[in-house]
Design an enzyme around this catalytic site. Structure first.
Site, PDB file in Angstrom:
ATOM      1  N   ILE A  28      44.886  27.068  46.586  1.00 51.98           N
ATOM      2  CA  ILE A  28      44.780  28.372  46.614  1.00 51.98           C
ATOM      3  C   ILE A  28      45.899  29.065  46.187  1.00 51.98           C
ATOM      4  O   ILE A  28      46.992  28.941  46.859  1.00 51.98           O
ATOM      5  CB  ILE A  28      44.025  28.669  47.995  1.00 51.98           C
ATOM      6  N   PHE A  29      46.000  29.814  45.422  1.00 50.77           N
ATOM      7  CA  PHE A  29      47.051  30.907  44.974  1.00 50.77           C
ATOM      8  C   PHE A  29      46.929  32.011  45.748  1.00 50.77           C
ATOM      9  O   PHE A  29      46.031  33.001  45.626  1.00 50.77           O
ATOM     10  CB  PHE A  29      47.142  30.987  43.531  1.00 50.77           C
ATOM     11  N   TYR A  56      49.033  35.825  46.918  1.00 51.68           N
ATOM     12  CA  TYR A  56      50.058  36.826  46.485  1.00 51.68           C
ATOM     13  C   TYR A  56      50.392  38.146  47.491  1.00 51.68           C
ATOM     14  O   TYR A  56      51.094  38.639  47.247  1.00 51.68           O
ATOM     15  CB  TYR A  56      49.776  37.311  45.134  1.00 51.68           C
ATOM     16  N   GLY A  57      49.456  38.234  48.476  1.00 51.71           N
ATOM     17  CA  GLY A  57      49.634  39.174  49.333  1.00 51.71           C
ATOM     18  C   GLY A  57      49.534  38.870  50.877  1.00 51.71           C
ATOM     19  O   GLY A  57      50.159  37.883  51.031  1.00 51.71           O
ATOM     20  N   SER A  58      48.745  39.412  51.521  1.00 51.61           N
ATOM     21  CA  SER A  58      48.583  38.925  52.930  1.00 51.61           C
ATOM     22  C   SER A  58      48.329  37.507  53.344  1.00 51.61           C
ATOM     23  O   SER A  58      48.820  36.872  54.401  1.00 51.61           O
ATOM     24  CB  SER A  58      47.563  40.010  53.621  1.00 51.61           C
ATOM     25  N   GLU A 101      37.731  38.227  52.123  1.00 53.33           N
ATOM     26  CA  GLU A 101      38.108  38.987  50.761  1.00 53.33           C
ATOM     27  C   GLU A 101      37.102  39.438  50.257  1.00 53.33           C
ATOM     28  O   GLU A 101      37.180  40.237  49.345  1.00 53.33           O
ATOM     29  CB  GLU A 101      38.840  37.788  49.909  1.00 53.33           C
TER      30      GLU A 101
END
Length: 244
Positions: free
Chosen positions: A67-68, A70-72, A145
């Protein structure tokens, strides 16, 4: 089950681990866009299985899952993982392009959170989830999400060290009303400085993201400029308040 150092999904469009020309992944040597197979029982989800955003529409092989983030999700993943490493995704960049009407804002005063938008590249964190933990991880991610469908889940090639893997990540949904587009830095700073939601002030989200990126050795020049602009807005507001 995928072994250590192996990806759960392999793209054979060009005979490589990950195809640079498409976002599709192969299922036992053939493309199968409708199937998701994982160990364990079915997982209750906020989206029905016939919803186009349901994770059963992804083409995941049985095995470990990358799992990539980039934020929280980098500093608060909310799921069990076996390994975490820095990773690079090409073709997309992180941007404050998603309106938040719950966690970092409200319906009447939406804040801003990060999404992956087209162009450039993004350095973030990749989490490796073991096979047995994949169902619970997907449930947690979709609960967090995907309730608003403001993100589009995709399987994309990422670089993890010297390895190319396919990882699950969440792109900004440009067709959604919650997509803010490319805001001027002053406009974004004004929103972030003023808004707060269930998880606290919008600026804390920006600060935590930068703190994690700095710890990874990633200097995001744009986000540092944005934080400086937010601090300037806050200072100006404090000055006006003192003069009253």
């Amino acid at each position: 089950m995928a072994g250590a150092g192996q990806c759960a999904v392999r793209c054979r469009c060009a005979g490589a681990d990950a195809c640079r020309r498409c976002d599709r992944v192969a299922d036992r040597g053939r493309l199968n866009p409708s199937g998701l197979r994982h160990s364990g029982a079915s997982v209750p989800l906020p989206l029905p299985q016939d919803d186009p955003f349901h994770y059963s529409r992804l083409n995941l092989l049985r095995g470990d899952l990358w799992i990539f983030t980039y934020g929280s999700l980098m500093w608060d993943p909310g799921f069990r993982y076996a390994r975490t490493v820095p990773a690079l995704l090409r073709g997309y960049h992180r941007a404050f392009c998603i309106y938040s009407n719950r966690f970092r804002g409200t319906v009447s005063a939406p804040g801003l959170v990060l999404g992956l938008d087209h162009g450039g590249a993004c350095k973030g964190t990749a989490y490796k989830v073991a096979t047995g933990d994949v169902p619970a991880a997907l449930e947690a991610l979709w609960q967090r999400e995907m309730r608003r469908r403001v993100y589009v889940p995709r399987l994309l090639p990422v670089t993890v060290g010297a390895q190319r893997c396919v990882a699950l990540t969440f792109l900004a949904n440009r067709a959604h009303d919650g997509y803010a587009g490319r805001l001027a830095i002053d406009a974004a700073a004004a929103i972030i400085a003023a808004c707060r939601g269930e998880r606290g002030p919008n600026v804390d989200y920006l600060v935590n993201t930068l703190r994690h990126l700095d710890a990874l050795g990633v200097h995001d020049h744009h986000l540092h400029r944005l934080l400086a602009a937010v601090r300037a807005v806050q200072a100006a507001g404090a000055g006006r308040h003192q003069r009253r």
